[in-house]
Design a protein around this motif. Structure first.
Motif, PDB file in Angstrom:
ATOM      1  N   MET A  18       0.842  -1.180   0.000  1.00 19.65           N
ATOM      2  CA  MET A  18       0.000   0.000   0.000  1.00 19.65           C
ATOM      3  C   MET A  18       0.885   1.241   0.000  1.00 19.65           C
ATOM      4  O   MET A  18       1.898   1.287   0.669  1.00 19.65           O
ATOM      5  CB  MET A  18      -0.907   0.008   1.232  1.00 19.65           C
ATOM      6  N   SER A  55       0.618   5.437   0.781  1.00 20.47           N
ATOM      7  CA  SER A  55      -0.225   6.358   1.531  1.00 20.47           C
ATOM      8  C   SER A  55       0.236   7.787   1.278  1.00 20.47           C
ATOM      9  O   SER A  55       1.439   8.061   1.296  1.00 20.47           O
ATOM     10  CB  SER A  55      -0.144   6.040   3.026  1.00 20.47           C
ATOM     11  N   GLU A 114      -6.327  11.137   4.058  1.00 23.70           N
ATOM     12  CA  GLU A 114      -5.315  10.180   3.629  1.00 23.70           C
ATOM     13  C   GLU A 114      -5.868   9.444   2.416  1.00 23.70           C
ATOM     14  O   GLU A 114      -7.012   8.983   2.424  1.00 23.70           O
ATOM     15  CB  GLU A 114      -5.015   9.174   4.734  1.00 23.70           C
ATOM     16  N   ARG A 151      -5.153   6.108   0.346  1.00 24.08           N
ATOM     17  CA  ARG A 151      -4.464   4.818   0.355  1.00 24.08           C
ATOM     18  C   ARG A 151      -4.568   4.215  -1.043  1.00 24.08           C
ATOM     19  O   ARG A 151      -5.660   4.181  -1.619  1.00 24.08           O
ATOM     20  CB  ARG A 151      -5.089   3.882   1.381  1.00 24.08           C
ATOM     21  N   GLN A 209      -8.138   2.779  -4.829  1.00 24.47           N
ATOM     22  CA  GLN A 209      -7.750   3.816  -3.879  1.00 24.47           C
ATOM     23  C   GLN A 209      -8.906   4.138  -2.939  1.00 24.47           C
ATOM     24  O   GLN A 209     -10.078   3.984  -3.298  1.00 24.47           O
ATOM     25  CB  GLN A 209      -7.313   5.078  -4.635  1.00 24.47           C
TER      26      GLN A 209
END
Length: 131
Positions: A1, A3, A70, A72, A87
């Motif tokens: 992942m 971020s 955020e 991801r 996402q």
């Protein structure tokens, strides 16, 4: 992942006092930069190896000014010449939106898709998620 954090700017809000729906597509694209770097580390636009084939955004909750978000970023599918990027946008520990983008490895000189190398596939798979 991967971020990436974004500060929600006042100019990104709309008349309903939440983040405009067009902003998420920009955040998603910006948060895909680490994936772009897997294909071209210098981000050389004269030697760009990808095209965007499609994208979809689902809005789950409103996103508001004054609180960071955020994004991801995951890989959800890897094919021969195309792959999907999944996402999520999170604000205050709540998933507010999801996006799914299909990118294609592309030869601009020949104007056609080209296979993704096994090395790049291995890098992509290290960020893979099952949906």
């Amino acid at each position: 992942m991967f971020s990436e954090w974004f500060k929600v700017r006042f100019c990104e809000t709309d008349g309903l006092a939440h983040v405009s729906n067009t902003v998420l597509v920009q955040w998603f694209e910006s948060a895909r930069e680490p994936i772009f770097r897997l294909f071209t580390p210098e981000l050389d636009l004269r030697n760009w190896p990808l095209i965007l084939a499609s994208y979809k955004v689902d809005f789950l909750k409103q996103i508001f000014y004054g609180q960071d978000v955020e994004v991801r970023t995951y890989i959800s599918r890897i094919g021969n010449s195309a792959f999907d990027v999944y996402q999520e946008v999170w604000q205050n520990q709540q998933k507010c939106a999801t996006g799914l983008t299909t990118l294609v490895s592309f030869d601009f000189e020949l104007q056609k898709a080209k296979p993704i190398s096994e090395d790049i596939k291995a890098l992509l798979s290290s960020h893979q998620i099952s949906l």
